[in-house]
Write a protein that holds these residues in place. Structure first.
Motif, short mmCIF file in Angstrom:
data_model
loop_
_atom_site.label_atom_id
_atom_site.label_comp_id
_atom_site.label_asym_id
_atom_site.label_seq_id
_atom_site.Cartn_x
_atom_site.Cartn_y
_atom_site.Cartn_z
N ASP A 182 10.31 6.60 -8.72
CA ASP A 182 11.23 6.22 -7.64
C ASP A 182 11.10 7.21 -6.51
O ASP A 182 11.41 8.38 -6.66
CB ASP A 182 12.68 6.20 -8.14
N GLU A 183 10.63 6.72 -5.38
CA GLU A 183 10.59 7.54 -4.17
C GLU A 183 11.54 6.95 -3.14
O GLU A 183 12.22 7.66 -2.41
CB GLU A 183 9.15 7.58 -3.62
N GLU A 184 11.58 5.62 -3.09
CA GLU A 184 12.29 4.93 -2.01
C GLU A 184 13.81 4.93 -2.17
O GLU A 184 14.53 4.77 -1.19
CB GLU A 184 11.81 3.47 -1.93
N GLY A 185 14.28 5.05 -3.40
CA GLY A 185 15.73 4.99 -3.61
C GLY A 185 16.29 3.59 -3.44
O GLY A 185 17.49 3.42 -3.19
N GLU A 226 -0.04 6.09 6.82
CA GLU A 226 0.70 6.86 7.84
C GLU A 226 2.09 6.29 8.10
O GLU A 226 3.03 7.03 8.36
CB GLU A 226 -0.11 6.87 9.15
N GLN A 227 2.24 4.99 8.07
CA GLN A 227 3.51 4.32 8.40
C GLN A 227 3.90 4.54 9.85
O GLN A 227 5.08 4.50 10.20
CB GLN A 227 4.64 4.78 7.46
N GLY A 228 2.92 4.82 10.68
CA GLY A 228 3.13 5.01 12.11
C GLY A 228 1.82 4.70 12.81
O GLY A 228 0.80 4.45 12.15
N TYR A 286 0.79 -1.24 0.00
CA TYR A 286 0.00 0.00 0.00
C TYR A 286 0.82 1.28 0.00
O TYR A 286 0.34 2.33 -0.42
CB TYR A 286 -0.95 0.00 1.21
N ASP A 287 2.06 1.20 0.48
CA ASP A 287 2.94 2.37 0.57
C ASP A 287 3.08 2.99 -0.81
O ASP A 287 3.64 2.37 -1.71
CB ASP A 287 4.29 1.90 1.13
N GLY A 288 2.56 4.20 -0.98
CA GLY A 288 2.64 4.89 -2.27
C GLY A 288 1.51 4.49 -3.20
O GLY A 288 0.70 5.32 -3.63
N ILE A 289 1.42 3.19 -3.48
CA ILE A 289 0.47 2.66 -4.46
C ILE A 289 -0.96 3.09 -4.16
O ILE A 289 -1.71 3.52 -5.05
CB ILE A 289 0.59 1.12 -4.50
N GLY A 295 9.97 10.75 4.92
CA GLY A 295 10.03 11.64 3.75
C GLY A 295 9.02 11.20 2.69
O GLY A 295 8.63 10.04 2.65
N HIS A 296 8.58 12.13 1.86
CA HIS A 296 7.61 11.82 0.81
C HIS A 296 7.87 12.67 -0.43
O HIS A 296 8.53 13.70 -0.35
CB HIS A 296 6.18 12.09 1.31
N ASP A 297 7.25 12.25 -1.56
CA ASP A 297 7.38 13.01 -2.81
C ASP A 297 6.96 14.47 -2.65
O ASP A 297 7.48 15.35 -3.33
CB ASP A 297 6.53 12.35 -3.91
ZN LIG Z 1 5.79 5.90 0.46
#
Ligand SMILES: [Zn+2]
Length: 423
Positions: free
Chosen positions: A129-132, A197-199, A95-98, A360-362
């Motif tokens: 590419d966001e994650e690197g 949120e990732q938190g 789900y992260d980003g997508i 961090g985010h886009d």
């Molecule tokens: Zn993300």
């Protein structure tokens, strides 16, 4: 507004599409989709089909971002940009980003279904590419779009020593044309991103969605404590200059100051020298990652930590040194766009919640072009960057409703006042 049944259907479709995109992975048992890979191309193709179905024209830009546009009442009008990223970390969640890209597509899909054209265009972007993950440098997609791409990045190698330039060519893109991805500030009136949120804060507050006030800035420090290595059996306790005991006291002090001053601070790496069972540690090197939504506050707290660390070192006859090797400034989210999201949250889930983003985010890169805002969605136990990352279809539906309603309100305000009056 939509009735509940249709909203539920939209949440379920976003959820199902997240499962479908998870199949575009370099291995069948884990989700890993990195920049300029075969799976990146396949994912872009699939998402482009969904963008078409939602009534958008699509294109892939010069850095591999998937872009789409839904014209407004007049063609060629500036656009509200919606989206997030389509790449993943290794062994990622689904789900992260997508989820943010798919939610944005559903906003346009609903406008098309109701035959609504807004006073501005809507563009949707799936950042490449966001994650690197592959080349070690983050936000390559969004920095390409904002013209912040550095020419030397073309020479960055992946683990197989393939450079970005070579990977671009294999992907069907031309390294010398990277600058063509750059968009102008005049193209966009704002950017809104839905992201998990990732938190754990939304889950704790029992809320599906919350509004981001700022993306925290970070500083990363390398710290070193030097004492005197010695024999673990012969040097009496009161005659030691044990670097690890000193470093331990500093780590505890970092935790205490961070709690008191409401920043997040983490010692994630610690190396003890000579790292031997029967030798008193002579030197310890450790990292510090410190983040806050307020750069000045972060720097004050860091200064306090360094001062205390020096005192601890002096007290123990140790030497302390430090240097900063990474810094990013906080990104403020736009107050008008935040208000749109907050009002919609209150309407849809009864109350809203404002939180800062620790990750961090886009949106950090896009803030160089136009005002930005983010809506966070609850994820189970706050777990992310892990296969057990989980979001419910119901929460995805609420996220979609909040974004859809915010876009509608933005359009209403824009019709009355134009872009300038909104901010
Ligand atoms: Zn993300």
């Amino acid at each position: 507004m939509d009735n509940n049944w249709h909203t539920k259907e939209i949440g379920e479709r976003i959820y199902a599409r997240c499962q479908k995109l998870a199949k575009f992975s370099e291995s069948s048992d884990k989700l890993t989709r990195v920049y300029l890979s075969k799976e990146h191309a396949q994912c872009n193709q699939q998402v482009a089909r969904w963008m078409h179905e939602a009534g958008m024209s699509t294109w892939q830009d010069a850095v591999g971002n998937l872009c789409a546009r839904y014209e407004g009442q007049t063609s060629g009008a500036p656009a509200l940009l919606l989206g997030s990223h389509l790449d993943t970390v290794r062994n990622a969640g689904k789900y992260d980003g997508i989820a943010g890209v798919l939610t944005a597509i559903e906003v346009v899909g609903k406008l098309q279904q109701l035959d609504i054209r807004l006073p501005f265009a809507i563009e949707v972007v799936g950042f490449a590419d966001e994650e690197g993950t592959r080349f070690g440098s983050t936000l390559l997609g969004s920095r390409g779009l904002t013209g912040q791409w550095q020419p030397q990045w073309l020479q960055l190698p992946d683990a197989e020593k393939i450079t970005i330039a070579q990977a671009l060519e294999t992907f069907g893109l031309a390294p010398e044309k990277i600058a063509q991805a750059t968009r102008s500030a005049d193209d966009f009136i704002g950017y809104m991103e839905v992201h998990i949120e990732q938190g754990p804060q939304l889950e704790c507050a029992n809320l599906a969605a919350g509004v981001v006030s700022a993306i925290n800035g970070a500083k990363r420090m390398q710290m070193s404590v030097t004492g005197q290595a010695g024999h673990a059996g012969t040097v009496p306790m009161n005659m030691r200059q044990d670097a690890l005991v000193g470093a331990s006291e500093i780590v505890l002090c970092i935790e205490q100051i961070a709690k008191e001053q409401q920043v997040v601070a983490t010692v994630g790496q610690l190396q003890c020298l000579p790292d031997s069972v029967n030798v008193i540690p002579g030197q310890v090197q450790f990292s510090l990652d410190i983040r806050s939504s307020d750069d000045a506050h972060r720097d004050r707290v860091l200064a306090q930590i360094i001062e205390r660390a020096r005192e601890i070192a002096v007290h123990r006859s140790l030497e302390f040194s430090q240097h900063c090797f990474y810094q990013s400034d906080a990104t403020e989210c736009d107050s008008y766009l935040q208000k749109l999201l907050n009002d919609a949250c209150e309407k849809i889930q009864g109350r809203s919640m404002t939180l800062s983003s620790g990750a961090g985010h886009d949106a950090m890169a896009i803030a160089k072009l136009c005002p930005v805002a983010m809506l966070f969605l609850r994820c189970a136990k706050g777990i992310s960057h892990h296969p057990s990352e989980a979001v419910t279809a119901n929460d995805l539906a609420i996220g979609w409703q909040v974004l859809y309603q915010s876009v509608q309100q933005f359009a209403a305000d824009y019709s009355l006042h134009g872009a300038s009056a909104s901010y």
